[in-house]
Scaffold this motif. Structure first.
Motif, PDB file in Angstrom:
ATOM      1  N   GLY A   9       0.794  -1.222   0.000  1.00 38.01           N
ATOM      2  CA  GLY A   9       0.000   0.000   0.000  1.00 38.01           C
ATOM      3  C   GLY A   9       0.826   1.271   0.000  1.00 38.01           C
ATOM      4  O   GLY A   9       0.291   2.364  -0.208  1.00 38.01           O
ATOM      5  N   HIS A  10       2.137   1.155   0.217  1.00 39.07           N
ATOM      6  CA  HIS A  10       3.044   2.310   0.250  1.00 39.07           C
ATOM      7  C   HIS A  10       2.517   3.434   1.145  1.00 39.07           C
ATOM      8  O   HIS A  10       2.314   4.574   0.692  1.00 39.07           O
ATOM      9  CB  HIS A  10       3.292   2.838  -1.167  1.00 39.07           C
ATOM     10  CG  HIS A  10       3.794   1.796  -2.110  1.00 39.07           C
ATOM     11  ND1 HIS A  10       5.064   1.257  -2.034  1.00 39.07           N
ATOM     12  CD2 HIS A  10       3.175   1.157  -3.138  1.00 39.07           C
ATOM     13  CE1 HIS A  10       5.217   0.353  -2.981  1.00 39.07           C
ATOM     14  NE2 HIS A  10       4.089   0.263  -3.661  1.00 39.07           N
ATOM     15  N   PRO A  11       2.298   3.157   2.429  1.00 39.45           N
ATOM     16  CA  PRO A  11       1.838   4.216   3.332  1.00 39.45           C
ATOM     17  C   PRO A  11       2.877   5.321   3.469  1.00 39.45           C
ATOM     18  O   PRO A  11       4.070   5.096   3.211  1.00 39.45           O
ATOM     19  CB  PRO A  11       1.633   3.485   4.662  1.00 39.45           C
ATOM     20  CG  PRO A  11       2.556   2.309   4.596  1.00 39.45           C
ATOM     21  CD  PRO A  11       2.561   1.893   3.151  1.00 39.45           C
ATOM     22  N   ALA A  12       2.425   6.486   3.878  1.00 42.18           N
ATOM     23  CA  ALA A  12       3.350   7.613   4.067  1.00 42.18           C
ATOM     24  C   ALA A  12       4.339   7.323   5.180  1.00 42.18           C
ATOM     25  O   ALA A  12       5.470   7.818   5.156  1.00 42.18           O
ATOM     26  CB  ALA A  12       2.558   8.879   4.379  1.00 42.18           C
ATOM     27  N   ALA A  13       3.916   6.520   6.156  1.00 38.29           N
ATOM     28  CA  ALA A  13       4.789   6.145   7.268  1.00 38.29           C
ATOM     29  C   ALA A  13       4.234   4.906   7.943  1.00 38.29           C
ATOM     30  O   ALA A  13       3.029   4.631   7.875  1.00 38.29           O
ATOM     31  CB  ALA A  13       4.903   7.286   8.275  1.00 38.29           C
ATOM     32  N   ILE A  14       5.126   4.159   8.584  1.00 37.37           N
ATOM     33  CA  ILE A  14       4.732   3.029   9.433  1.00 37.37           C
ATOM     34  C   ILE A  14       5.361   3.272  10.796  1.00 37.37           C
ATOM     35  O   ILE A  14       6.558   3.528  10.887  1.00 37.37           O
ATOM     36  CB  ILE A  14       5.215   1.681   8.871  1.00 37.37           C
ATOM     37  CG1 ILE A  14       4.674   1.448   7.456  1.00 37.37           C
ATOM     38  CG2 ILE A  14       4.789   0.533   9.790  1.00 37.37           C
ATOM     39  CD1 ILE A  14       5.225   0.188   6.791  1.00 37.37           C
ATOM     40  N   ILE A  15       4.558   3.199  11.846  1.00 37.63           N
ATOM     41  CA  ILE A  15       5.114   3.434  13.178  1.00 37.63           C
ATOM     42  C   ILE A  15       4.773   2.277  14.118  1.00 37.63           C
ATOM     43  O   ILE A  15       3.749   1.615  13.962  1.00 37.63           O
ATOM     44  CB  ILE A  15       4.638   4.766  13.785  1.00 37.63           C
ATOM     45  CG1 ILE A  15       3.126   4.790  13.975  1.00 37.63           C
ATOM     46  CG2 ILE A  15       5.072   5.942  12.918  1.00 37.63           C
ATOM     47  CD1 ILE A  15       2.664   5.989  14.763  1.00 37.63           C
ATOM     48  N   ASP A  16       5.664   2.055  15.061  1.00 33.58           N
ATOM     49  CA  ASP A  16       5.514   0.959  16.019  1.00 33.58           C
ATOM     50  C   ASP A  16       5.173   1.446  17.420  1.00 33.58           C
ATOM     51  O   ASP A  16       4.782   0.656  18.272  1.00 33.58           O
ATOM     52  CB  ASP A  16       6.819   0.147  16.087  1.00 33.58           C
ATOM     53  CG  ASP A  16       7.249  -0.360  14.722  1.00 33.58           C
ATOM     54  OD1 ASP A  16       6.421  -1.000  14.040  1.00 33.58           O
ATOM     55  OD2 ASP A  16       8.406  -0.110  14.330  1.00 33.58           O
ATOM     56  N   ASP A  17       5.327   2.741  17.658  1.00 30.78           N
ATOM     57  CA  ASP A  17       5.125   3.300  18.997  1.00 30.78           C
ATOM     58  C   ASP A  17       4.151   4.474  18.909  1.00 30.78           C
ATOM     59  O   ASP A  17       4.371   5.403  18.121  1.00 30.78           O
ATOM     60  CB  ASP A  17       6.472   3.782  19.553  1.00 30.78           C
ATOM     61  CG  ASP A  17       6.408   4.186  21.020  1.00 30.78           C
ATOM     62  OD1 ASP A  17       5.329   4.634  21.471  1.00 30.78           O
ATOM     63  OD2 ASP A  17       7.433   4.069  21.707  1.00 30.78           O
ATOM     64  N   PRO A  18       3.062   4.456  19.690  1.00 30.35           N
ATOM     65  CA  PRO A  18       2.109   5.568  19.647  1.00 30.35           C
ATOM     66  C   PRO A  18       2.757   6.935  19.864  1.00 30.35           C
ATOM     67  O   PRO A  18       2.269   7.941  19.335  1.00 30.35           O
ATOM     68  CB  PRO A  18       1.133   5.234  20.792  1.00 30.35           C
ATOM     69  CG  PRO A  18       1.202   3.757  20.936  1.00 30.35           C
ATOM     70  CD  PRO A  18       2.637   3.404  20.628  1.00 30.35           C
ATOM     71  N   LYS A  19       3.849   6.982  20.598  1.00 31.17           N
ATOM     72  CA  LYS A  19       4.504   8.260  20.875  1.00 31.17           C
ATOM     73  C   LYS A  19       5.045   8.920  19.602  1.00 31.17           C
ATOM     74  O   LYS A  19       5.347  10.121  19.600  1.00 31.17           O
ATOM     75  CB  LYS A  19       5.629   8.069  21.888  1.00 31.17           C
ATOM     76  CG  LYS A  19       5.120   7.692  23.279  1.00 31.17           C
ATOM     77  CD  LYS A  19       6.257   7.451  24.247  1.00 31.17           C
ATOM     78  CE  LYS A  19       5.739   7.038  25.621  1.00 31.17           C
ATOM     79  NZ  LYS A  19       6.836   6.739  26.575  1.00 31.17           N
ATOM     80  N   ASP A  20       5.179   8.130  18.523  1.00 38.08           N
ATOM     81  CA  ASP A  20       5.660   8.697  17.260  1.00 38.08           C
ATOM     82  C   ASP A  20       4.543   9.306  16.427  1.00 38.08           C
ATOM     83  O   ASP A  20       4.805   9.920  15.380  1.00 38.08           O
ATOM     84  CB  ASP A  20       6.367   7.607  16.438  1.00 38.08           C
ATOM     85  CG  ASP A  20       7.644   7.130  17.093  1.00 38.08           C
ATOM     86  OD1 ASP A  20       8.290   7.940  17.784  1.00 38.08           O
ATOM     87  OD2 ASP A  20       7.990   5.942  16.938  1.00 38.08           O
ATOM     88  N   LEU A  21       3.296   9.151  16.854  1.00 36.45           N
ATOM     89  CA  LEU A  21       2.167   9.614  16.051  1.00 36.45           C
ATOM     90  C   LEU A  21       2.190  11.124  15.817  1.00 36.45           C
ATOM     91  O   LEU A  21       2.082  11.577  14.671  1.00 36.45           O
ATOM     92  CB  LEU A  21       0.841   9.235  16.732  1.00 36.45           C
ATOM     93  CG  LEU A  21       0.127   7.981  16.235  1.00 36.45           C
ATOM     94  CD1 LEU A  21      -1.120   7.712  17.073  1.00 36.45           C
ATOM     95  CD2 LEU A  21      -0.242   8.103  14.767  1.00 36.45           C
ATOM     96  N   ILE A  22       2.309  11.890  16.873  1.00 34.53           N
ATOM     97  CA  ILE A  22       2.227  13.342  16.718  1.00 34.53           C
ATOM     98  C   ILE A  22       3.339  13.892  15.825  1.00 34.53           C
ATOM     99  O   ILE A  22       3.065  14.656  14.889  1.00 34.53           O
ATOM    100  CB  ILE A  22       2.201  14.045  18.093  1.00 34.53           C
ATOM    101  CG1 ILE A  22       0.864  13.743  18.791  1.00 34.53           C
ATOM    102  CG2 ILE A  22       2.395  15.555  17.932  1.00 34.53           C
ATOM    103  CD1 ILE A  22       0.738  14.346  20.174  1.00 34.53           C
ATOM    104  N   PRO A  23       4.620  13.517  16.042  1.00 34.19           N
ATOM    105  CA  PRO A  23       5.651  14.044  15.143  1.00 34.19           C
ATOM    106  C   PRO A  23       5.470  13.636  13.686  1.00 34.19           C
ATOM    107  O   PRO A  23       5.722  14.430  12.776  1.00 34.19           O
ATOM    108  CB  PRO A  23       6.960  13.474  15.701  1.00 34.19           C
ATOM    109  CG  PRO A  23       6.630  12.673  16.892  1.00 34.19           C
ATOM    110  CD  PRO A  23       5.185  12.797  17.183  1.00 34.19           C
ATOM    111  N   ILE A  24       4.990  12.411  13.453  1.00 33.25           N
ATOM    112  CA  ILE A  24       4.770  11.955  12.069  1.00 33.25           C
ATOM    113  C   ILE A  24       3.627  12.734  11.433  1.00 33.25           C
ATOM    114  O   ILE A  24       3.726  13.162  10.271  1.00 33.25           O
ATOM    115  CB  ILE A  24       4.470  10.425  12.042  1.00 33.25           C
ATOM    116  CG1 ILE A  24       5.737   9.627  12.307  1.00 33.25           C
ATOM    117  CG2 ILE A  24       3.838  10.036  10.717  1.00 33.25           C
ATOM    118  CD1 ILE A  24       6.793   9.746  11.199  1.00 33.25           C
TER     119      ILE A  24
END
Length: 201
Positions: free
Chosen positions: A179-194
């Protein structure tokens, strides 16, 4: 900022699978994950009678009874509150709108969301995403969709909305790749900066 609900804000993955499993003992977790690679509701509907899966109405009845026992992790509550101070927040989900609204009201979180569009509004998330863009008069590039399934990423792609895939839900990094997402994150704490990075670019 648009959130999927199940698997993203609230960990209902095992609960939802167990509802299916109670009705259809041979329904495997792998099959559950596979259905979510495409439009889950449409693909499920096509084979439900043949495979004797639980009906949508019976599933949602069980879901409504069980979901109140699951809480949103404190870190996600904090993130939602902080995001609501800078962005309009919405939810696009395959669960029922009134059930999500009641759940969020009980958790004192409904106040953070401008709009919630569930399965009762429309089965297609493309349709729901397009409605949000129209309702809020925003361009796809000024929007981000946070999800845990490949199918949601593909539907966001159809609308031109960048998707952030989170790995604490149904699908893993390898499943997201097509799907080529804009980003993949593993930690909720990375949500806001992404989110800030995507919406500022």
């Amino acid at each position: 900022v648009i959130f999927d609900f199940d698997g993203v804000l609230i960990d209902t993955i095992l609960m939802c699978y167990e509802i299916h499993k109670e009705f259809s003992p041979d329904f495997s977790y792998e099959e559950y994950q596979k259905l979510a690679k495409g439009n889950f509701l449409q693909d499920y509907g096509k084979i439900r009678e043949e495979r004797k899966y639980i009906s949508h109405s019976d599933f949602h009845d069980q879901y409504e009874k069980k979901v109140c026992d699951i809480d949103i992790p404190p870190v996600l509550k904090e993130i939602v509150e902080k995001l609501s101070q800078s962005y309009k927040l919405s939810i696009v989900s395959s669960s029922l709108t009134p059930v999500i609204e009641k759940y969020l009201k009980d958790k004192d979180m409904l106040k953070y969301f401008d709009e919630i569009l569930g399965f009762d509004f429309h089965a297609s998330k493309v349709f729901k995403l397009e409605k949000l863009l129209k309702d809020h008069k925003v361009a796809p590039k000024d929007t981000v969709f946070i999800t845990d399934t490949l199918s949601d990423i593909l539907e966001a792609n159809e609308v031109g909305i960048p998707a952030v895939a989170i790995s604490w839900g149904l699908h893993d990094r390898a499943t997201f790749a097509p799907g080529h997402p804009a980003a993949i994150i593993d930690d909720p704490k990375d949500l806001i900066p992404i989110i800030e990075l995507i919406l500022s670019s």
